[in-house]
Design an enzyme around this catalytic site. Structure first.
Site, PDB file in Angstrom:
ATOM      1  N   GLY A 120     -31.180 -26.843   6.398  1.00  0.00           N
ATOM      2  CA  GLY A 120     -30.206 -27.708   7.036  1.00  0.00           C
ATOM      3  C   GLY A 120     -29.255 -28.377   6.063  1.00  0.00           C
ATOM      4  O   GLY A 120     -29.137 -27.985   4.912  1.00  0.00           O
ATOM      5  N   ARG A 127     -27.925 -31.138  -1.901  1.00  0.00           N
ATOM      6  CA  ARG A 127     -28.263 -32.322  -2.694  1.00  0.00           C
ATOM      7  C   ARG A 127     -27.029 -33.000  -3.276  1.00  0.00           C
ATOM      8  O   ARG A 127     -27.125 -34.136  -3.755  1.00  0.00           O
ATOM      9  CB  ARG A 127     -29.242 -31.948  -3.802  1.00  0.00           C
ATOM     10  N   SER A 183     -24.335 -27.479  -2.932  1.00  0.00           N
ATOM     11  CA  SER A 183     -25.744 -27.752  -2.665  1.00  0.00           C
ATOM     12  C   SER A 183     -25.853 -28.907  -1.686  1.00  0.00           C
ATOM     13  O   SER A 183     -25.026 -29.829  -1.697  1.00  0.00           O
ATOM     14  CB  SER A 183     -26.466 -28.113  -3.970  1.00  0.00           C
ATOM     15  N   GLU A 231     -27.813 -16.657  -4.462  1.00  0.00           N
ATOM     16  CA  GLU A 231     -28.191 -16.408  -5.848  1.00  0.00           C
ATOM     17  C   GLU A 231     -28.252 -17.688  -6.672  1.00  0.00           C
ATOM     18  O   GLU A 231     -28.702 -17.651  -7.818  1.00  0.00           O
ATOM     19  CB  GLU A 231     -27.214 -15.412  -6.472  1.00  0.00           C
ATOM     20  N   HIS A 262     -23.906 -22.181   2.691  1.00  0.00           N
ATOM     21  CA  HIS A 262     -24.738 -21.655   3.780  1.00  0.00           C
ATOM     22  C   HIS A 262     -23.913 -20.783   4.735  1.00  0.00           C
ATOM     23  O   HIS A 262     -24.366 -19.723   5.179  1.00  0.00           O
ATOM     24  CB  HIS A 262     -25.360 -22.800   4.582  1.00  0.00           C
TER      25      HIS A 262
END
Length: 300
Positions: free
Chosen positions: A31, A189, A187, A150, A37
């Site tokens: 998520g 994060r 990312s 990757e 994504h």
């Protein structure tokens, strides 16, 4: 777009797709979706008629409770983005559905060797958590193709090994890392970074490119290169975590036979642990070239 939380429901839907002769591609995620994504989703579409995406923050792969608790959860926004990409099915199970008896009684899948080196050595159990959930999701979704980024280089290698060892009839597609305009690898994060930290974060990618340039320039004193790179990270306010320079195929130490190396990097910045990687083609002399050089030296 259909959304399922129960295993039985998504299984029935996938069976329907298969009976209709439709090829199924799968993109597992945790998520907090971003362009990286969505690139996986678009790549999956190239290989199949139907795209299934899972959204599940997997507690088994977290080695710190605070990291699990802080992981961003943005389900409604995620579903909106996936709907915009034309995804057919989204699987959104809870931990109770995936691990009904809890983590302690859960059967796990472990890939020896690859799971315990590099990042696996500093995060015991992490890759076991990854392979267990990916294996379980593969069993639930039964995809023909699965796409992985990757950016998580070692994770992709571990998953490929699991699929090969267990003779799974699933094609694994690695998708190149998607980056922000300033080079930072996308990312989930990154959302944990403050404005100031976000401005400093691209130093990780710049340092990685510096290592790559140094290697292409002939430097093979890798310990010294890594030490210099860590100094660059510290100077920018990042806390170095790990830097590895390894054979891209085996993830072992570079040898004379290595044709491609990989730089694997991670660093802490505020609440975020940033990771990145880059492959570097190595110049390998052939026996003919070595013989030619030797003959030239003899002639001189």
């Amino acid at each position: 777009m259909q959304t399922f939380a129960e295993i039985s429901a998504i299984r029935e839907q996938v069976k329907t797709f298969k009976r209709e002769g439709r090829k199924v591609a799968f993109v597992p995620t945790m998520g907090n979706l971003h362009e990286g994504h969505l690139t996986l989703v678009r790549k999956a579409r190239e290989y199949a008629d139907v795209v299934v995406v899972s959204i599940f923050v997997n507690p088994m792969q977290f080695d710190r409770a605070d990291d699990l608790n802080n992981y961003p959860r943005t389900l409604e926004e995620d579903l909106s983005k996936l709907g915009g990409e034309g995804v057919e099915v989204v699987f959104t199970p809870t931990p109770e559905i995936i691990y009904p008896e809890g983590l302690d009684k859960q059967t796990f899948v472990d890939v020896p060797g690859l799971s315990t080196i590099l990042e696996g050595a500093s995060r015991p159990g992490h890759f076991r958590g990854v392979t267990t959930i990916v294996n379980k999701l593969f069993n639930i979704v039964q995809p023909d193709v699965a796409c992985f980024g990757e950016k998580d280089f070692q994770q992709l290698a571990v998953i490929r090994k699991m699929v090969e060892d267990l003779a799974m009839d699933i094609e694994i597609i690695g998708v190149p890392t998607v980056r922000e305009m300033d080079g930072l690898a996308m990312s989930s994060r990154n959302g944990l970074l403050t404005i100031d930290e976000r401005q400093r974060a691209p130093v990780l990618a710049r340092t990685m490119r510096w290592i790559s340039s140094a290697m292409r320039g002939g430097r093979d004193d890798y310990a010294s290169v890594i030490e210099d790179a860590n100094d660059q990270l510290r100077a920018a306010g990042l806390q170095p975590d790990e830097i590895f320079i390894r054979d891209a195929r085996t993830l072992q130490a570079i040898t004379a036979e290595t044709t491609q190396a990989v730089i694997l990097m991670s660093a802490f910045l505020g609440k975020a642990r940033l990771i990145d990687n880059q492959t570097v083609d190595m110049v390998v002399e052939t026996k003919e070239e070595e013989s030619s050089e030797a003959n030239s030296a003899s002639a001189e």
